[in-house]
Design a protein around this motif. Structure first.
Motif, PDB file in Angstrom:
ATOM      1  N   VAL A 232       0.853  -1.185   0.000  1.00 52.63           N
ATOM      2  CA  VAL A 232       0.000   0.000   0.000  1.00 52.63           C
ATOM      3  C   VAL A 232       0.890   1.236   0.000  1.00 52.63           C
ATOM      4  CG1 VAL A 232      -1.777   1.273   1.278  1.00 52.63           C
ATOM      5  CG2 VAL A 232      -1.789  -1.234   1.282  1.00 52.63           C
ATOM      6  N   PHE A 233       0.487   2.254  -0.760  1.00 53.38           N
ATOM      7  CA  PHE A 233       1.272   3.500  -0.774  1.00 53.38           C
ATOM      8  C   PHE A 233       0.372   4.729  -0.700  1.00 53.38           C
ATOM      9  CE2 PHE A 233       0.764   2.240  -5.277  1.00 53.38           C
ATOM     10  CZ  PHE A 233       0.242   3.399  -5.852  1.00 53.38           C
ATOM     11  N   LEU A 234       0.956   5.830  -0.237  1.00 55.56           N
ATOM     12  CA  LEU A 234       0.243   7.105  -0.186  1.00 55.56           C
ATOM     13  C   LEU A 234      -0.076   7.539  -1.604  1.00 55.56           C
ATOM     14  CD1 LEU A 234       2.268   9.067   2.538  1.00 55.56           C
ATOM     15  CD2 LEU A 234       0.466   7.355   2.823  1.00 55.56           C
ATOM     16  N   ASN A 235      -1.271   8.042  -1.813  1.00 54.21           N
ATOM     17  CA  ASN A 235      -1.783   8.280  -3.160  1.00 54.21           C
ATOM     18  C   ASN A 235      -2.422   9.673  -3.261  1.00 54.21           C
ATOM     19  OD1 ASN A 235      -2.588   7.498  -5.822  1.00 54.21           O
ATOM     20  ND2 ASN A 235      -4.614   6.944  -5.064  1.00 54.21           N
ATOM     21  N   SER A 236      -2.554  10.158  -4.476  1.00 51.52           N
ATOM     22  CA  SER A 236      -3.310  11.365  -4.808  1.00 51.52           C
ATOM     23  C   SER A 236      -3.010  12.531  -3.858  1.00 51.52           C
ATOM     24  CB  SER A 236      -4.801  11.044  -4.853  1.00 51.52           C
ATOM     25  OG  SER A 236      -5.062  10.171  -5.936  1.00 51.52           O
ATOM     26  N   GLY A 237      -4.047  13.135  -3.245  1.00 50.19           N
ATOM     27  CA  GLY A 237      -3.840  14.341  -2.457  1.00 50.19           C
ATOM     28  C   GLY A 237      -2.907  14.152  -1.281  1.00 50.19           C
ATOM     29  N   THR A 238      -2.931  12.959  -0.697  1.00 50.80           N
ATOM     30  CA  THR A 238      -2.034  12.678   0.426  1.00 50.80           C
ATOM     31  C   THR A 238      -0.582  12.661  -0.042  1.00 50.80           C
ATOM     32  OG1 THR A 238      -3.771  11.379   1.473  1.00 50.80           O
ATOM     33  CG2 THR A 238      -1.530  11.058   2.287  1.00 50.80           C
TER      34      THR A 238
END
Length: 303
Positions: free
Chosen positions: A146-152
């Motif tokens: 899992v990875f940090l995505n989009s606005g985060t």
């Protein structure tokens, strides 16, 4: 009301839009207890011209804000108003209108998810990262990356923190499938797995392509599907094979949060937000229509 709008002449339609605008602006500046937001919103929908001008855009925004309805529409329309004012050399007028909106809403402002909600400007980021980490670790134990995505991801890379006006966390999970159809099947099965893990927020899922994980301290957490197909990366809804596998895997560690991020995070951000992603834009609106067309195979398979 709808029939009335349809029966008006072009001149009367313009006049009625102006009238609703003045009513909504008055409500912004004073008492709005009797303001019938849904009535005006529906009427504006039927009065909408082919090329909405400033009066219509301001009327729609003010109506949404006073009534606390359609926050995503308000944000999208603010972007259109800002761009229209900028093209006419009237940025100062937009700034005045924006200030009126912010003054009416008060603390929290407007986001795509609501009005006056607590944003990341009001939260303890350190504690939040710790709680989000538990979700990532739970999925990791099930064999998922899992990875940090989009606005985060945008916030930690561009600003070194979560974006102040944002109010939810975006994550992406790398599925083990190698095609859109297979990924769709795995994505559907993952829903039951997440429920079994105790991290699925079934009550708030409205889009089958975006799952909700259990919120942390009132903060919503969105989970997006990603997969690798013939060495190319697909992340719904922003990356459609433009990145190579080694642009994402192995995942790197975010220096801000300590959580996983894509190996070439800046490349992914350029795809998601455009080449000017480094310039903050609180009214950015993702092109969902074209994204749904590109991911049509996946979206049809998850139905």
């Amino acid at each position: 009301m709808i029939e009335r709008a349809r029966g008006l002449s072009a001149q009367d339609r313009v006049a009625r839009v102006q009238e609703i605008r003045l009513i909504a602006l008055a409500a912004l500046s004073g008492h709005a207890e009797d303001f019938e937001a849904w009535k005006y919103y529906a009427e504006l929908k039927n009065l909408k011209p082919k090329r909405p001008g400033i009066p219509f855009l301001e009327a729609r925004i003010a109506t949404c804000v006073v009534g606390r309805i359609r926050p995503a529409t308000a944000m999208r329309t603010m972007q259109k108003l800002r761009n229209l004012r900028a093209r006419g050399g009237q940025r100062r007028e937009f700034d005045k209108f924006e200030a009126l909106i912010k003054d009416h809403i008060g603390e929290g402002g407007v986001t795509n998810h609501g009005f006056g909600k607590a944003s990341f400007a009001d939260r303890d980021h350190g504690a939040l990262w710790g709680r989000i980490g538990s979700h990532i670790e739970t999925l990791g134990k099930a064999g998922y990356q899992v990875f940090l995505n989009s606005g985060t991801l945008l916030g930690v890379v561009r600003d070194g923190r979560l974006i102040d006006h944002d109010d939810d966390i975006d994550l992406a999970v790398v599925l083990k499938s190698g095609s859109a159809v297979a990924a769709a099947g795995e994505w559907k099965a993952l829903r039951s797995d997440l429920q079994g893990m105790g991290v699925f927020d079934a009550e708030n899922v409205t889009n089958p392509a975006i799952y909700k994980l259990k919120p942390e301290d009132g903060c919503e957490i969105d989970l997006f599907p990603a997969w690798i197909e013939e060495g190319r990366v697909f992340v719904y809804p922003h990356t459609f094979g433009e990145l190579a596998e080694d642009d994402v895997l192995p995942l790197a560690t975010c220096g801000v949060s300590g959580r996983p991020i894509p190996a070439a995070a800046e490349k992914m951000l350029a795809l998601n937000y455009g080449e000017d992603w480094r310039q903050p834009d609180p009214y950015f609106k993702f092109p969902w229509r074209s994204a749904r067309q590109r991911f049509q195979t996946f979206l049809e398979a998850i139905q």
